[in-house]
Design a protein around this motif. Structure first.
Motif, short mmCIF file in Angstrom:
data_model
loop_
_atom_site.label_atom_id
_atom_site.label_comp_id
_atom_site.label_asym_id
_atom_site.label_seq_id
_atom_site.Cartn_x
_atom_site.Cartn_y
_atom_site.Cartn_z
N CYS A 1 5.98 -1.07 -6.61
CA CYS A 1 5.04 -0.52 -7.59
C CYS A 1 5.85 0.04 -8.75
CB CYS A 1 4.20 0.58 -6.94
SG CYS A 1 2.99 1.32 -8.06
N LEU A 2 5.41 -0.22 -9.97
CA LEU A 2 6.08 0.29 -11.16
C LEU A 2 5.44 1.62 -11.56
CD1 LEU A 2 8.08 -0.01 -13.48
CD2 LEU A 2 6.37 -1.39 -14.68
N HIS A 3 6.23 2.67 -11.52
CA HIS A 3 5.79 4.01 -11.90
C HIS A 3 5.75 4.11 -13.42
CE1 HIS A 3 6.22 8.45 -12.35
NE2 HIS A 3 5.46 8.44 -11.26
N SER B 1 14.22 2.63 -8.14
CA SER B 1 15.26 2.10 -9.02
C SER B 1 14.64 1.48 -10.26
CB SER B 1 16.08 1.05 -8.27
OG SER B 1 17.03 0.45 -9.10
N TYR B 2 15.39 1.51 -11.35
CA TYR B 2 14.95 0.80 -12.55
C TYR B 2 15.08 -0.71 -12.34
CZ TYR B 2 14.72 5.17 -15.07
OH TYR B 2 14.38 6.44 -15.47
N ASN B 3 15.95 -1.10 -11.44
CA ASN B 3 16.13 -2.51 -11.10
C ASN B 3 15.96 -2.66 -9.60
OD1 ASN B 3 16.86 -5.11 -10.60
ND2 ASN B 3 18.93 -4.93 -11.41
N GLU C 1 0.84 -1.21 0.00
CA GLU C 1 0.00 0.00 0.00
C GLU C 1 0.87 1.25 0.00
OE1 GLU C 1 -3.32 0.41 -0.43
OE2 GLU C 1 -3.20 -1.75 -0.87
N HIS C 2 1.92 1.23 0.80
CA HIS C 2 2.82 2.38 0.85
C HIS C 2 3.52 2.58 -0.49
CE1 HIS C 2 6.31 4.56 3.12
NE2 HIS C 2 5.67 5.35 2.29
N ALA C 3 3.97 1.47 -1.12
CA ALA C 3 4.63 1.56 -2.42
C ALA C 3 3.69 2.15 -3.47
CB ALA C 3 5.12 0.18 -2.86
N LYS C 4 2.41 1.75 -3.44
CA LYS C 4 1.43 2.31 -4.39
C LYS C 4 1.26 3.81 -4.18
CE LYS C 4 -1.27 -1.89 -5.00
NZ LYS C 4 -2.55 -2.56 -4.71
N LEU C 5 1.24 4.24 -2.94
CA LEU C 5 1.13 5.67 -2.63
C LEU C 5 2.35 6.43 -3.14
CD1 LEU C 5 -0.49 7.90 -1.18
CD2 LEU C 5 0.78 7.33 0.89
N LEU C 6 3.54 5.87 -2.96
CA LEU C 6 4.76 6.50 -3.46
C LEU C 6 4.74 6.59 -4.98
CD1 LEU C 6 7.52 4.83 -1.23
CD2 LEU C 6 6.39 7.03 -0.90
N CYS C 7 4.20 5.56 -5.61
CA CYS C 7 4.08 5.54 -7.06
C CYS C 7 3.19 6.68 -7.55
CB CYS C 7 3.49 4.19 -7.48
SG CYS C 7 4.38 3.36 -8.78
N GLN C 8 2.09 6.90 -6.84
CA GLN C 8 1.18 7.99 -7.20
C GLN C 8 1.85 9.35 -7.04
OE1 GLN C 8 -2.19 7.36 -4.67
NE2 GLN C 8 -3.02 5.71 -5.93
N LYS C 9 2.60 9.50 -5.95
CA LYS C 9 3.27 10.78 -5.68
C LYS C 9 4.52 10.96 -6.53
CE LYS C 9 1.74 11.33 -0.92
NZ LYS C 9 2.15 11.57 0.46
N GLY C 10 5.16 9.86 -6.89
CA GLY C 10 6.38 9.92 -7.68
C GLY C 10 7.61 10.30 -6.88
N VAL D 1 10.37 3.47 -13.31
CA VAL D 1 11.06 3.32 -12.04
C VAL D 1 10.18 2.51 -11.09
CG1 VAL D 1 11.86 4.59 -9.99
CG2 VAL D 1 12.33 5.48 -12.27
N PHE D 2 10.79 1.57 -10.38
CA PHE D 2 10.09 0.83 -9.34
C PHE D 2 10.26 1.56 -8.02
CE2 PHE D 2 10.70 -2.51 -12.42
CZ PHE D 2 9.55 -3.28 -12.31
N PHE D 3 9.17 1.67 -7.27
CA PHE D 3 9.22 2.16 -5.90
C PHE D 3 9.14 0.92 -5.01
CE2 PHE D 3 8.14 6.00 -8.07
CZ PHE D 3 8.80 6.99 -7.34
#
Length: 191
Positions: free
Chosen positions: A130-132, A83-85, A57-66, A136-138
């Motif tokens: 989460c993949l932005h 990171s890309y990896n 859930e936190h990763a998804k939130l970071l993905c939304q915020k970028g 980039v992956f968060f």
């Protein structure tokens, strides 16, 4: 610039082809962290699905915020990475060891993720990613009990065990991924 975007896309596709499932990714990520912990004489962390749900859930939130931001959860330690990896995050966190002063045995911001990852009294692990849209992956790792507690660094952040008693070093993804270009099935078999 165009080359970097192509390289990023290629890395994402390569990553996706090598790690077939979320569970496999969790297993590989946790095994890598536990390998570094073993080098320091720390016990293994164990997967906790509730922590995984919270980290996801936190990763998804970071993905939304970028951008990377802590959740404000004071019950867990959080390790964050973009990171890309995403498999390189563990290497990057362990690399922070160079900033840690074992003689002082206290919190150092530049070594924060290293000390959290190694924290000896921590027991359980949760992972979210989460993949932005940028490629980039968060990545969010949550660990309990919480680490980086003032006055407890000496007993919880041990030096690496000498090379003579632990001759095997963890395999860095920075070295394995070039192999996976030529031998995708073999590269992760060695991990």
């Amino acid at each position: 610039m165009k080359f970097r975007k192509m390289l990023a896309l290629w890395s994402v596709l390569l990553y996706a082809s090598c790690i077939r499932s979320t569970n496999e990714f969790k297993d590989v990520f946790l095994a890598t962290i536990n390998t570094f912990r073993k080098l320091h004489g720390c016990p293994k962390l164990h997967l906790n699905e509730d922590l995984c749900a919270s980290a996801n859930e936190h990763a998804k939130l970071l993905c939304q915020k970028g951008s990377l931001e802590r959740s404000g959860d004071n019950q867990t330690s959080e390790l964050l990475c973009d990171s890309y990896n995403p498999l390189e995050c563990v290497d990057d966190w362990h690399y922070q060891e160079k900033y840690y002063d074992y003689k002082e045995a206290k919190y150092i911001k530049e070594a924060e993720y290293y000390t959290l990852m190694i924290w000896k009294s921590s027991k359980e692990f949760g992972l979210g990613k989460c993949l932005h849209i940028s490629g980039v992956f968060f990545v969010v790792v949550k660990i309990i009990p919480r680490g980086n507690i003032e006055g407890m660094f000496m007993e919880n952040v041990p030096k690496e065990i000498s090379a003579s008693s632990s001759p095997i070093k963890p395999i860095s993804y920075k070295h394995v991924l070039p192999l996976s270009i030529m031998f995708p099935a073999l590269a992760f078999k060695f991990l």
